[in-house]
Design a protein around this motif. Sequence first.
Motif, PDB file in Angstrom:
ATOM      1  N   SER A 145      14.479 -10.976   1.903  1.00 31.91           N
ATOM      2  CA  SER A 145      14.080 -10.153   0.921  1.00 31.91           C
ATOM      3  C   SER A 145      15.188  -9.294   0.594  1.00 31.91           C
ATOM      4  O   SER A 145      16.218  -9.108   0.987  1.00 31.91           O
ATOM      5  CB  SER A 145      13.108  -9.162   1.507  1.00 31.91           C
ATOM      6  OG  SER A 145      13.428  -8.388   2.501  1.00 31.91           O
ATOM      7  N   LEU A 146      14.937  -8.717  -0.499  1.00 35.09           N
ATOM      8  CA  LEU A 146      15.840  -7.751  -1.211  1.00 35.09           C
ATOM      9  C   LEU A 146      15.590  -6.502  -1.061  1.00 35.09           C
ATOM     10  O   LEU A 146      14.571  -5.729  -1.545  1.00 35.09           O
ATOM     11  CB  LEU A 146      16.249  -8.116  -2.630  1.00 35.09           C
ATOM     12  CG  LEU A 146      17.284  -7.373  -3.645  1.00 35.09           C
ATOM     13  CD1 LEU A 146      18.518  -7.439  -3.022  1.00 35.09           C
ATOM     14  CD2 LEU A 146      17.141  -7.958  -4.953  1.00 35.09           C
ATOM     15  N   GLU A 155      20.364  -1.418   0.296  1.00 37.77           N
ATOM     16  CA  GLU A 155      21.775  -1.763   1.110  1.00 37.77           C
ATOM     17  C   GLU A 155      21.709  -3.037   1.561  1.00 37.77           C
ATOM     18  O   GLU A 155      22.685  -3.762   2.393  1.00 37.77           O
ATOM     19  CB  GLU A 155      22.000  -0.935   2.414  1.00 37.77           C
ATOM     20  CG  GLU A 155      21.954   0.720   1.897  1.00 37.77           C
ATOM     21  CD  GLU A 155      22.441   1.718   2.855  1.00 37.77           C
ATOM     22  OE1 GLU A 155      22.680   1.181   4.082  1.00 37.77           O
ATOM     23  OE2 GLU A 155      22.716   2.755   2.564  1.00 37.77           O
ATOM     24  N   SER A 156      21.018  -4.153   0.858  1.00 34.00           N
ATOM     25  CA  SER A 156      21.202  -5.338   1.115  1.00 34.00           C
ATOM     26  C   SER A 156      22.618  -6.015   0.923  1.00 34.00           C
ATOM     27  O   SER A 156      23.315  -5.681  -0.028  1.00 34.00           O
ATOM     28  CB  SER A 156      20.033  -6.258   0.310  1.00 34.00           C
ATOM     29  OG  SER A 156      18.912  -6.127   1.039  1.00 34.00           O
ATOM     30  N   ASP A 157      23.003  -6.847   1.753  1.00 33.61           N
ATOM     31  CA  ASP A 157      24.326  -7.286   1.607  1.00 33.61           C
ATOM     32  C   ASP A 157      24.331  -8.891   1.548  1.00 33.61           C
ATOM     33  O   ASP A 157      24.027  -9.757   2.228  1.00 33.61           O
ATOM     34  CB  ASP A 157      25.333  -7.090   2.556  1.00 33.61           C
ATOM     35  CG  ASP A 157      26.783  -7.197   2.642  1.00 33.61           C
ATOM     36  OD1 ASP A 157      27.075  -7.948   1.316  1.00 33.61           O
ATOM     37  OD2 ASP A 157      27.455  -7.150   3.249  1.00 33.61           O
ATOM     38  N   LEU A 158      24.419  -9.324  -0.115  1.00 34.00           N
ATOM     39  CA  LEU A 158      24.418 -10.597  -0.233  1.00 34.00           C
ATOM     40  C   LEU A 158      25.599 -11.182  -0.640  1.00 34.00           C
ATOM     41  O   LEU A 158      26.182 -11.085  -1.681  1.00 34.00           O
ATOM     42  CB  LEU A 158      23.381 -10.759  -1.518  1.00 34.00           C
ATOM     43  CG  LEU A 158      21.705 -10.751  -1.224  1.00 34.00           C
ATOM     44  CD1 LEU A 158      21.608  -9.154  -1.247  1.00 34.00           C
ATOM     45  CD2 LEU A 158      21.137 -11.153  -1.945  1.00 34.00           C
ATOM     46  N   GLY A 215      16.321  -1.445  -4.098  1.00 36.70           N
ATOM     47  CA  GLY A 215      17.347  -2.249  -3.980  1.00 36.70           C
ATOM     48  C   GLY A 215      18.807  -1.164  -3.913  1.00 36.70           C
ATOM     49  O   GLY A 215      19.752  -1.538  -4.289  1.00 36.70           O
ATOM     50  N   VAL A 274      22.630  -2.166  -3.247  1.00 39.65           N
ATOM     51  CA  VAL A 274      22.609  -3.529  -2.945  1.00 39.65           C
ATOM     52  C   VAL A 274      24.150  -3.858  -2.968  1.00 39.65           C
ATOM     53  O   VAL A 274      24.717  -3.650  -4.180  1.00 39.65           O
ATOM     54  CB  VAL A 274      21.534  -4.149  -3.561  1.00 39.65           C
ATOM     55  CG1 VAL A 274      21.639  -4.413  -5.111  1.00 39.65           C
ATOM     56  CG2 VAL A 274      21.538  -5.650  -3.191  1.00 39.65           C
TER      57      VAL A 274
END
Length: 219
Positions: free
Chosen positions: A24-25, A28-31, A46, A49
């Motif tokens: 999921s997004l 502070e998601s780190d993609l 997000g 992000v």
Amino acid sequence: MPVPVPRTLSELPYAAHLTPFQGSLGRESDLDGVRLDGESFDGVDGGSVRFTESALSSVTFTGGRMRRGRFNEVWMHTVRFVATDLVETAWMDTEVIAGSLAGLELFSAEMNRVTFHHCKLDSVNLRASTLRNVSFVDCLLRDVDFAGARLDRVAFPGSTLEEARFARARMTGVDLRTAARLGIVDGAESLRGATISTVQMMDFAPVFAQALGITVADR
């Protein structure tokens, strides 16, 4: 300034290392090194992000918040941002191709070495943003607000500007000569530091006169 040429996905230096997006997004998601294809995010939270060396194809963001997010070496193709909060986001070495950006809050954003190819920007708020080495190539910019923004080495080759606003903008090395149309409704006096063509100068004479408080009358 040479006109940038859009790259294909296979031409990206990190293409071979991309992995399909999973999970999921969120905040502070780190993609890092991911590929998103055909995804749709509605109202996502997000904030902060981070996208790094990633590719987004046919992805849609509707509403939601991605405030203070970072896009570093990101390739976007046919990506849609609609009414999304992108305030204080940072964009570096990013390429947006055939994208649609509508109703965005992008004020106080920072963009460095970013190119928009064949994109449509409609009602985008870029107030107080900093744009360095940014090109809008064959784009439509309608009701885009650059008020109070800093533009350094920004170009608009082949692009159409409609109802653009530049009040209190600061410009250095901005090239407007190859824009297909310059429709500026506010801030003509802030074009100091920009380069325009002779034809554009003639077209803008009434606007400049009004901005300087000059009355033009034959009798």
